[in-house]
Design an enzyme around this catalytic site. Structure first.
Site: not given
Ligand SMILES: Cc1cc2nc3c(=O)[nH]c(=O)nc-3n(C[C@H](O)[C@H](O)[C@H](O)COP(=O)(O)OP(=O)(O)OC[C@H]3O[C@@H](n4cnc5c(N)ncnc54)[C@H](O)[C@@H]3O)c2cc1C
Length: 312
Positions: A163, A214, A307
């Site tokens: 990520r 998320s 995130e």
């Protein structure tokens, strides 16, 4: 390039929270991007690049600088000796790229079926799911740097990680276009796989409510204390690709449906915060996220990492 003032941001994000942008512009090409950066510099205001708005939480107070949204889209295919390459403008919806690759029977991005947002956002955050990651199909990326110069990045230059990428670590650039490289695949099998993944998402994600995906990253198994594996033997079922699904820990803290204001931990998928009423404030989202982080730290000693980008 036109600069607008006081543009509401909530409607430009999937979570539907956030106040207005003091200044706002939409860029279609390299020239617009350069002009936007130099305008912000001249005015002495900060800037923020907004793609599809599916991975951001914008402050209730809005953004006091220039929001630059990417409005450049388009896909071009070419062949070379090694296979098929696709040049894509950064403002193109990721789903258009998934569909175009499936249509041509090209493998490499089928895991992304159902991931919302634009290509630029997917590259910056190295979006991934089901073991796939954006970095696996990236040949190169062109970006306008904070100094206004265009720079080309090879896959290695992008410093992709879970990520993350150089565009996240050193923020301030505007990703303009991306070259993907695909391998030949079986069109029917790839299309079926993508349909299965879309169905999986519809079944498990709270798509009926505004959300930003998320809220917390998955936890690497190396960060789980040995004792926890013994105490929670069912945790093994939440492991994929050497990471534990964060929803497991949030669920164990009995946080499903925990809410503050209109913000609520989804009962369907506890790593999602939904804007249940449609009128939640960003501060409620932050308070719910903060409560989730505290409870998981207290119960498991695990530090959760967000995130989405919280733009406050
Ligand atoms: C229902 C749902 C499911 C999701 N599932 C997944 C999933 O499975 N896997 C996953 O990884 N993510 C998932 N996400 C999160 C999100 O879709 C991805 O992270 C997506 O790639 C973000 O793209 P975006 O264009 O919306 O970015 P934005 O939300 O607009 O921006 C995110 C960040 O990227 C930056 N950015 C955006 N465009 C550019 C650009 N052109 N140049 C430089 N910086 C830019 C922004 O400044 C910001 O910091 C999900 C989200 C939702 C709502």
């Amino acid at each position: 390039m036109t600069i607008k003032e006081n543009i509401e941001l909530a409607g430009l994000t999937s979570l539907r929270v956030g106040g207005p942008a003091r200044y706002f512009t939409s860029v279609k090409n390299e020239r617009d991007a350069r002009l936007a950066l130099s305008w912000a510099k001249k005015q002495g205001v900060p800037y923020f690049v907004l793609g599809g708005g599916t991975n951001v939480v914008m402050s209730d107070n809005g953004y006091h600088g220039l929001v630059i949204t990417t409005n450049n889209s388009g896909i071009e295919f070419t062949e070379d000796d090694c296979g098929t390459i696709m040049k894509v403008m950064a403002g193109t919806p990721l789903q258009d790229v998934v569909d175009a690759s499936l249509e041509q029977g090209l493998a490499g991005l089928e895991w992304a079926a159902g991931v919302p947002g634009q290509v630029g956002g997917a590259v910056r955050g190295n979006a991934g799911a089901f073991g796939g990651e954006t970095r696996n199909v990236i040949e190169s990326v062109d970006a306008v740097m904070p100094n206004g110069k265009v720079q080309s990045f090879s896959n290695a230059d992008c410093h992709f990680a879970y990520r993350s990428s150089i565009f996240k670590e050193e923020s301030g650039s505007i990703i303009l276009s991306v070259v993907f490289r695909f391998m030949p695949g079986n069109k029917a099998a790839l299309t079926q796989k993508a349909e299965e993944l879309r169905a999986w998402r519809r079944e498990r994600h709270p798509l009926d409510y505004p959300n930003c995906g998320s809220v917390f990253k998955r936890i690497g198994v190396e960060n789980i204390r040995i004792g926890l594996w013994n105490r929670y033997p069912d945790m093994k079922q939440a492991v994929r690709d050497n990471q534990v699904a964060t929803a497991y820990f949030i669920d164990k803290c009995d946080l499903k449906n925990f809410n503050i204001g209109g913000a609520e931990v989804s009962g369907k998928h506890p790593n999602f915060i939904i804007n249940r009423t449609g009128n939640a404030r960003a501060e409620h989202i932050v308070m719910v996220a903060s409560h989730m982080r505290t409870r998981v730290r207290e119960k498991f000693g695990i530090i959760l990492e967000e995130e989405p980008e919280f733009v406050f």
